[in-house]
Design an enzyme around this catalytic site. Sequence first.
Site, PDB file in Angstrom:
ATOM      1  N   VAL A  50       0.825  -1.205   0.000  1.00 39.63           N
ATOM      2  CA  VAL A  50       0.000   0.000   0.000  1.00 39.63           C
ATOM      3  C   VAL A  50       0.863   1.260   0.000  1.00 39.63           C
ATOM      4  CG1 VAL A  50      -0.150   0.084   2.525  1.00 39.63           C
ATOM      5  CG2 VAL A  50      -1.992   1.080   1.154  1.00 39.63           C
ATOM      6  N   LYS A  51       2.102   1.154   0.456  1.00 34.83           N
ATOM      7  CA  LYS A  51       2.987   2.319   0.547  1.00 34.83           C
ATOM      8  C   LYS A  51       3.441   2.833  -0.812  1.00 34.83           C
ATOM      9  CE  LYS A  51       3.209   2.729   5.071  1.00 34.83           C
ATOM     10  NZ  LYS A  51       2.751   3.931   5.778  1.00 34.83           N
ATOM     11  N   ASP A  52       3.246   2.055  -1.865  1.00 27.20           N
ATOM     12  CA  ASP A  52       3.562   2.556  -3.208  1.00 27.20           C
ATOM     13  C   ASP A  52       2.777   3.826  -3.513  1.00 27.20           C
ATOM     14  OD1 ASP A  52       5.109   0.330  -3.446  1.00 27.20           O
ATOM     15  OD2 ASP A  52       4.044  -0.534  -5.155  1.00 27.20           O
ATOM     16  N   ARG A  53       1.592   3.940  -2.913  1.00 27.21           N
ATOM     17  CA  ARG A  53       0.700   5.072  -3.215  1.00 27.21           C
ATOM     18  C   ARG A  53       1.279   6.412  -2.745  1.00 27.21           C
ATOM     19  NH1 ARG A  53      -4.760   3.638  -4.383  1.00 27.21           N
ATOM     20  NH2 ARG A  53      -5.184   1.411  -4.150  1.00 27.21           N
TER      21      ARG A  53
END
Length: 465
Positions: A50-53
């Site tokens: 989710v941290k790609d966002r």
Amino acid sequence: MSGPERHRRPYENVLGTIGWTPLIRLGRITAGIRTPVYGKAEFFNPGGSVKDRIGLPIIERAERDGSLKPGGTIVEGTSGNTGVGLALAAALKGYRCIFTMPDKMSQEKVRLLKAFGAEVIITPTAVPPDHPDNYVMMAKRIAKETPNAILANQFYNEANPQAHYDTTGPELWEQSEGRITHFVASAGTGGTITGVARFLKEKNPRIRIIAGDPAGSILADLWRTKGKSHGDGTPYKVEGIGQDKLPGTLDLSLVDDYRTVSDRDAFAMARRITREEGLFVGGSAGLIAHVALAVAREVDDPTAFVVTVLCDTGERYLSKLYNDEWMRENQMLDGDRVSIAQLLARKGGDAPALVSTAPGAPVRQALRLMTLHDVSQLPVLDQGDCVGSISEAVVSARALEEPKLLDATVSAVMEAPFPIVDGATPVEGVVKLLSRTNPAVLVRSAAGVQGIITRSDVLEFLMAR
């Protein structure tokens, strides 16, 4: 590009593939629960979490305000996944990355960040949040001392929750067709739960926001006490969520309920999701799903719509929660239940499964029998029943003092009978029966006594396991 249009045309680069992750119903782990539960599969992002966002928005914000210049360096304290998100964007934009990470994080994450060309500095986990060696404090110092460097500052950077307000929240609203009733997440920085909650509550104030917290983190306690008091926090094994300090990007006022979950329950659920749903997830996803299932049971409404966040890929934790040895070392996985009959079948050697003597047999013959089969004790059987036992050490000592004893019958020297246990009894259930005064147990099947298990047999099994 909206969800239905995904992948129909080429992308300019990999950053265009971030977001619009699938929403997947969890049908097997929710067996017997009427409320449907869906997982937002964030590990479909190119960096696996989710941290790609938030990586690109943080970098672009720094570019806009002029703090990040061409050829600059991005510094951040990370549990690993934010580092990957930043490294993805930095690779395409030509920036250098330096990341600090607590030493409890998996080696997979360290190697992954290095694969992207980042410099990784490992810091001790067990230090206070304001200690110079704390991974966040060290990142701040490095950013300050490195020319042309910025601190990504995910814990206080508003680009973090804004990214989820702009992307994750709208995706969930569209994917659920506005039917979402409960959003279950967790907070590390708080960016995901804050950004999504802001968006969803604007759409429908009745949507409940539920947070999960690792046992040992202070965030749930801060929420319960409205920030007035909290403990110092204690170590825990789940990575990427929970805190020993309140992050600036977490808005606790948006959270309707906060629940604490143990490492053991979190990891057990992650393994269930992987094995039963075919979705390979990490421990934080297991923790959040554990809470989501509890909420779904309580709601007990087939018209409700519960969403849980599947934060990252289980590939980051192959050396930890998916490693049975590591799980057992950390008392989070029960050993395989081996029955005493199975242990009996594993015994090697040339001796028969059961060597016994009779009450009327001469002591001399019983001692020869023990020497022949290299055993130190014998059960004394009478018509299939254990009526006593004989020990080589005890009888030999007595015979040396009184040689005539060799011609006596076993009944004259035998001691208490060995306990008899059913073959289906787990090995662990037999341990308490074995003591200094009771060196063995007999194993019984439907056909009668079938063998003997000694203290040394059980000890060898426990050592091998």
